[in-house]
Motif scaffolding. Structure first.
Motif, PDB file in Angstrom:
ATOM      1  N   MET A 186      30.504  30.564  42.623  1.00  9.82           N
ATOM      2  CA  MET A 186      29.769  31.755  43.012  1.00  9.82           C
ATOM      3  C   MET A 186      30.330  32.153  44.373  1.00  9.82           C
ATOM      4  SD  MET A 186      25.662  32.260  42.802  1.00  9.82           S
ATOM      5  CE  MET A 186      24.895  33.883  43.016  1.00  9.82           C
ATOM      6  N   PHE A 187      31.274  33.106  44.359  1.00 10.48           N
ATOM      7  CA  PHE A 187      31.999  33.426  45.582  1.00 10.48           C
ATOM      8  C   PHE A 187      31.964  34.927  45.855  1.00 10.48           C
ATOM      9  CE2 PHE A 187      35.073  33.616  42.162  1.00 10.48           C
ATOM     10  CZ  PHE A 187      35.912  34.681  42.464  1.00 10.48           C
ATOM     11  N   THR A 188      32.190  35.277  47.103  1.00  6.92           N
ATOM     12  CA  THR A 188      32.054  36.652  47.552  1.00  6.92           C
ATOM     13  C   THR A 188      33.193  37.524  47.059  1.00  6.92           C
ATOM     14  OG1 THR A 188      30.908  35.935  49.550  1.00  6.92           O
ATOM     15  CG2 THR A 188      31.838  38.156  49.569  1.00  6.92           C
ATOM     16  N   THR A 288      35.150  47.136  43.243  1.00  4.08           N
ATOM     17  CA  THR A 288      35.316  45.893  43.987  1.00  4.08           C
ATOM     18  C   THR A 288      36.804  45.650  44.193  1.00  4.08           C
ATOM     19  OG1 THR A 288      35.608  44.230  42.223  1.00  4.08           O
ATOM     20  CG2 THR A 288      33.350  44.989  42.663  1.00  4.08           C
ATOM     21  N   GLY A 289      37.111  44.594  44.922  1.00  7.13           N
ATOM     22  CA  GLY A 289      38.507  44.251  45.139  1.00  7.13           C
ATOM     23  C   GLY A 289      39.206  43.725  43.905  1.00  7.13           C
ATOM     24  N   LEU A 290      38.493  43.564  42.794  1.00  8.89           N
ATOM     25  CA  LEU A 290      39.105  43.047  41.567  1.00  8.89           C
ATOM     26  C   LEU A 290      39.446  44.142  40.569  1.00  8.89           C
ATOM     27  CD1 LEU A 290      36.996  39.802  40.998  1.00  8.89           C
ATOM     28  CD2 LEU A 290      39.071  40.148  42.353  1.00  8.89           C
ATOM     29  N   GLU A 291      39.027  45.381  40.823  1.00 12.93           N
ATOM     30  CA  GLU A 291      39.421  46.515  39.980  1.00 12.93           C
ATOM     31  C   GLU A 291      40.592  47.221  40.668  1.00 12.93           C
ATOM     32  OE1 GLU A 291      36.083  44.881  38.789  1.00 12.93           O
ATOM     33  OE2 GLU A 291      35.762  46.211  40.502  1.00 12.93           O
ATOM     34  N   LEU A 292      41.774  46.642  40.527  1.00 11.94           N
ATOM     35  CA  LEU A 292      42.902  47.056  41.358  1.00 11.94           C
ATOM     36  C   LEU A 292      43.350  48.487  41.089  1.00 11.94           C
ATOM     37  CD1 LEU A 292      45.049  43.789  41.384  1.00 11.94           C
ATOM     38  CD2 LEU A 292      43.657  44.736  43.218  1.00 11.94           C
ATOM     39  N   ASN A 293      43.566  48.849  39.836  1.00  9.41           N
ATOM     40  CA  ASN A 293      44.060  50.201  39.562  1.00  9.41           C
ATOM     41  C   ASN A 293      43.051  51.261  39.977  1.00  9.41           C
ATOM     42  OD1 ASN A 293      46.753  50.210  38.502  1.00  9.41           O
ATOM     43  ND2 ASN A 293      45.999  49.162  36.686  1.00  9.41           N
ATOM     44  N   ALA A 312      40.881  43.592  49.970  1.00 14.25           N
ATOM     45  CA  ALA A 312      39.691  43.066  49.304  1.00 14.25           C
ATOM     46  C   ALA A 312      40.060  42.061  48.222  1.00 14.25           C
ATOM     47  CB  ALA A 312      38.873  44.207  48.709  1.00 14.25           C
ATOM     48  N   PHE A 313      41.164  42.294  47.525  1.00 15.73           N
ATOM     49  CA  PHE A 313      41.620  41.365  46.493  1.00 15.73           C
ATOM     50  C   PHE A 313      41.997  40.023  47.113  1.00 15.73           C
ATOM     51  CE2 PHE A 313      44.932  39.371  43.935  1.00 15.73           C
ATOM     52  CZ  PHE A 313      44.401  39.429  42.655  1.00 15.73           C
ATOM     53  N   VAL A 314      42.772  40.060  48.198  1.00 16.40           N
ATOM     54  CA  VAL A 314      43.177  38.831  48.872  1.00 16.40           C
ATOM     55  C   VAL A 314      41.973  38.172  49.541  1.00 16.40           C
ATOM     56  CG1 VAL A 314      44.493  37.964  50.847  1.00 16.40           C
ATOM     57  CG2 VAL A 314      45.592  39.453  49.178  1.00 16.40           C
ATOM     58  N   GLY A 315      41.070  38.986  50.104  1.00 12.85           N
ATOM     59  CA  GLY A 315      39.876  38.436  50.727  1.00 12.85           C
ATOM     60  C   GLY A 315      39.029  37.650  49.747  1.00 12.85           C
ATOM     61  N   ALA A 316      38.895  38.159  48.512  1.00 10.59           N
ATOM     62  CA  ALA A 316      38.117  37.447  47.490  1.00 10.59           C
ATOM     63  C   ALA A 316      38.801  36.146  47.098  1.00 10.59           C
ATOM     64  CB  ALA A 316      37.916  38.337  46.270  1.00 10.59           C
ATOM     65  N   ALA A 317      40.129  36.140  47.057  1.00 10.06           N
ATOM     66  CA  ALA A 317      40.854  34.903  46.740  1.00 10.06           C
ATOM     67  C   ALA A 317      40.607  33.844  47.820  1.00 10.06           C
ATOM     68  CB  ALA A 317      42.352  35.190  46.607  1.00 10.06           C
ATOM     69  N   GLN A 368      44.890  29.292  42.986  1.00 11.76           N
ATOM     70  CA  GLN A 368      46.146  28.841  43.580  1.00 11.76           C
ATOM     71  C   GLN A 368      46.766  29.925  44.455  1.00 11.76           C
ATOM     72  OE1 GLN A 368      48.215  27.516  40.064  1.00 11.76           O
ATOM     73  NE2 GLN A 368      47.217  25.506  40.078  1.00 11.76           N
ATOM     74  N   LEU A 369      46.600  31.188  44.046  1.00 11.97           N
ATOM     75  CA  LEU A 369      47.061  32.288  44.896  1.00 11.97           C
ATOM     76  C   LEU A 369      46.311  32.273  46.227  1.00 11.97           C
ATOM     77  CD1 LEU A 369      48.062  35.844  44.075  1.00 11.97           C
ATOM     78  CD2 LEU A 369      46.132  35.582  45.634  1.00 11.97           C
ATOM     79  N   GLY A 370      44.998  32.062  46.171  1.00 12.64           N
ATOM     80  CA  GLY A 370      44.213  31.999  47.392  1.00 12.64           C
ATOM     81  C   GLY A 370      44.670  30.865  48.291  1.00 12.64           C
ATOM     82  N   ARG A 371      45.008  29.730  47.703  1.00 17.52           N
ATOM     83  CA  ARG A 371      45.485  28.596  48.497  1.00 17.52           C
ATOM     84  C   ARG A 371      46.824  28.924  49.155  1.00 17.52           C
ATOM     85  NH1 ARG A 371      44.199  23.615  44.236  1.00 17.52           N
ATOM     86  NH2 ARG A 371      41.899  23.661  44.475  1.00 17.52           N
ATOM     87  N   ALA A 372      47.710  29.590  48.416  1.00 18.17           N
ATOM     88  CA  ALA A 372      49.009  29.961  48.980  1.00 18.17           C
ATOM     89  C   ALA A 372      48.830  30.947  50.130  1.00 18.17           C
ATOM     90  CB  ALA A 372      49.899  30.556  47.892  1.00 18.17           C
TER      91      ALA A 372
END
Length: 418
Positions: A186-188, A288-293, A312-317, A368-372
């Motif tokens: 459950m993440f932001t 949200t940051g997950l609806e990229l297009n 926002a996409f990277v922030g959520a990761a 894994q993207l978030g970790r990188a």
């Protein structure tokens, strides 16, 4: 090294690594350079990410990102988010203006959640009690119980305050109660929300006139919601959760809902949306940051500022791996302020509408993207005029390839000056 072709145009990186190798690299200032990162993963926690980037053996020293964090240590970054909630509730951690008296403790939230979850009939609110009794999936009932417990145990009624507590205690509370929902997170995830046009910071191109003559716009992708993930019958399920309320309030028909049924995913081809209270709203006020297009199209139309969607996409990761940001050198109140990130066309195509239809492989790749990105942001590339480290947070980052095989590029940046 592959050429990066994407939203920022065609950029040839052919021969880039060779240019930065050898004795000449000693005189190269990495801040000024465009180069692809290399990953030396000593624990295997980055999965296949090293394979889609430069071989560390063929890279200059400053290109190499070393990961020595084990899987268990990455997991601990999520588990210790509860300390952020403890600090916020006690007043010892002042990250956001509280605007009100905050009560309760994490232990109070645990006890209240367990009471609500195991005995929904004890809830005073007719609406919340009815929804809890209707919830078929235990994980959804738990999420609703948690949100309502934070309501009743702490008195917090702002979205910023709720976001400091709900996602940061979720896994801890579930564990304390003895619940196991498989791939439970459950993440932001940051979202946009309509507000009166007179509010400071409203993007001018987002202002729309409602049927009643009032005007509303958005301030970017800053509102905190949670993405709930859990295993159900061998499949990964996802829900958007409004942290502010356990039951529908003014706008949304469902406080916990499938992404495909959310206003956030409503197509921009649709002129208006009719909300729960009968109000007329606009699809371009919800993303949200997950609806990229959708987010990128909103940027092209001047509804969002350039770069809002990628940040926002990277922030959520990052929030997926460390929602409390208590392991990061640099805290961002909105998780997506200050990062200079570009996502190329190929990457956007692979990760668009990630929340809708996410499976366990997608979640693993996103983690894994978030970790990188975490390791890139923490990496020191030099020093500023004060002698303080210049980290990846301060440098432009381009992500190419796909969600499954992401490629990470440092773009020429600016050295902070006095």
């Amino acid at each position: 090294m592959k050429a990066a072709v994407g939203a920022a145009g065609a950029t040839s990186l052919s021969g880039c690594a060779g240019l930065l190798e050898g004795s000449e690299s000693k005189d190269v200032d990495p801040i000024d350079q465009e180069f692809q990162y290399a990953f030396q993963d000593k624990t295997g926690a980055l999965g296949d990410i090293p394979d889609s980037n430069v071989d560390p053996e063929e890279a200059s020293e400053f290109q190499v990102i070393e990961n020595g964090v084990s899987e268990e240590e990455w997991d601990e970054m999520r588990r210790d988010d509860v300390e952020v909630a403890r600090g916020f509730l006690s007043g010892e951690l002042e990250r956001l203006p509280q605007h009100q008296e905050v009560e309760g403790t994490v232990d109070d939230i645990v006890n209240r959640t367990q009471e609500i979850y195991t005995n929904p009939g004890s809830v005073e609110s007719d609406r919340v009690r009815g929804l809890l009794q209707e919830d078929v999936e235990d994980s959804v009932r738990f999420a609703r119980s948690l949100v309502h417990a934070v309501d009743t145990a702490t008195g917090i009624n702002t979205s910023g305050g709720k976001n400091m507590v709900v996602p940061n205690v979720a896994e801890y509370v579930a564990q304390e109660i003895g619940l196991d929902f498989g791939e439970f997170n459950m993440f932001t995830v940051r979202a946009s929300e309509p507000q009166p046009s007179a509010i400071e910071g409203i993007v001018e191109g987002s202002i729309r006139e409602r049927p009643d003559g009032s005007e509303a716009g958005i301030r970017g992708i800053t509102h905190g919601v949670s993405l709930l993930t859990y295993s159900q019958d061998g499949e990964l399920e996802t829900k958007y959760v409004e942290n502010t309320d356990a039951s529908p309030q003014k706008y949304f028909f469902h406080a916990i809902r499938d992404p495909e049924d959310s206003a956030y995913t409503t197509s921009l081809d649709k002129e208006t949306i009719t909300m729960r209270n009968g109000d007329t709203q606009f699809p371009e006020h919800y993303v949200t940051g997950l609806e990229l297009n959708k987010g990128l199209e909103m940027e092209s139309n001047g509804v969002l500022d350039d770069g809002d969607t990628a940040r926002a996409f990277v922030g959520a990761a990052l929030d997926l791996i460390d929602d409390g940001h208590n392991n990061l050198s640099q805290f961002m109140a909105n998780s997506n302020e200050g990062y200079d990130v570009t996502l190329t066309d190929s990457f956007v195509e692979s990760a668009d509408e990630l929340a809708d239809g996410m499976d366990e492989e997608d979640l693993r790749n996103y983690r894994q993207l978030g970790r990188a990105v975490y390791q890139i942001f923490e990496n020191e590339l030099g020093e500023d005029f004060r002698g303080d480290p210049i980290r990846g947070y301060d440098q432009p980052l381009k992500i190419d390839g796909t969600l499954e095989e992401p490629e990470f590029y440092h773009m020429p940046g600016n050295r902070p000056s006095e």
